[in-house]
Design a protein around this motif. Structure first.
Motif, PDB file in Angstrom:
ATOM      1  N   ILE A  30      -3.889   7.394   2.866  1.00 16.86           N
ATOM      2  CA  ILE A  30      -3.953   6.273   2.360  1.00 16.86           C
ATOM      3  C   ILE A  30      -4.928   6.464   1.296  1.00 16.86           C
ATOM      4  O   ILE A  30      -6.094   6.912   1.620  1.00 16.86           O
ATOM      5  N   ASP A  31      -4.671   6.211  -0.038  1.00 19.58           N
ATOM      6  CA  ASP A  31      -5.694   6.446  -1.040  1.00 19.58           C
ATOM      7  C   ASP A  31      -6.366   7.619  -1.106  1.00 19.58           C
ATOM      8  O   ASP A  31      -7.746   7.784  -1.423  1.00 19.58           O
ATOM      9  N   THR A  76       0.908  -1.335   0.093  1.00 17.53           N
ATOM     10  CA  THR A  76       0.117   0.123  -0.018  1.00 17.53           C
ATOM     11  C   THR A  76       0.922   1.133  -0.026  1.00 17.53           C
ATOM     12  O   THR A  76       1.708   1.361   0.774  1.00 17.53           O
ATOM     13  N   GLU A  77       0.482   2.172  -0.954  1.00 15.13           N
ATOM     14  CA  GLU A  77       1.285   3.542  -0.751  1.00 15.13           C
ATOM     15  C   GLU A  77       0.668   4.150   0.391  1.00 15.13           C
ATOM     16  O   GLU A  77      -0.507   4.210   0.542  1.00 15.13           O
ATOM     17  N   GLN A 100      -7.134   9.574   1.182  1.00 12.62           N
ATOM     18  CA  GLN A 100      -7.843  10.080   2.454  1.00 12.62           C
ATOM     19  C   GLN A 100      -6.830  10.238   3.733  1.00 12.62           C
ATOM     20  O   GLN A 100      -5.864   9.479   4.023  1.00 12.62           O
TER      21      GLN A 100
END
Length: 126
Positions: free
Chosen positions: A114-115, A90-91, A117
């Motif tokens: 994350i994403d 996960t980035e 958010q």
């Protein structure tokens, strides 16, 4: 010395434990070991050890391996973070304070993105 051990947690995510040397561990209480000012790190999660006293992420940021201290389980939950969000690969963008020692690739997160958010672990900190 840094060592890593992989193991499975209930969600089925493979995570790793990063053990820091004694000097880093002793300097690891509160915020005293960090420098003033904000620091931002962007990278891919390589491992996550979540739990008490706080979660620890191993993040690969352009080939540099960083140890990122995130919140205690209750703090992560209050911010809206769930354990499965810290999946390997996960980035993540982490904002906070880095170690006062520039040789250490170690930071304490105040905010995690994350994403797209934003999750604010310490809403009252700059």
């Amino acid at each position: 010395m840094v060592t890593r051990r992989s193991f499975l947690v209930g969600s089925g995510i493979t995570v790793g434990l990063t053990a820091l040397g004694a000097s880093a561990a002793m300097a690891h209480h509160g915020w005293r070991w960090t420098e003033d000012g904000n620091f931002e790190l962007v990278g891919l999660i390589q491992a996550a050890q979540l739990g008490n006293p706080h979660g620890v992420l191993t993040v690969d940021a352009e080939g540099e391996i960083w140890t990122v201290e995130v919140g205690q389980p209750w703090r992560n939950e209050r911010a809206g973070l769930k354990d499965e969000m810290f999946a390997v690969g996960t980035e993540v963008t982490v904002s906070g304070q880095r170690s006062e020692d520039p040789e250490q690739k170690l930071m304490k997160a105040e905010r995690v993105t994350i994403d797209g958010q934003l999750y604010d672990l310490y809403p009252n900190r700059d």
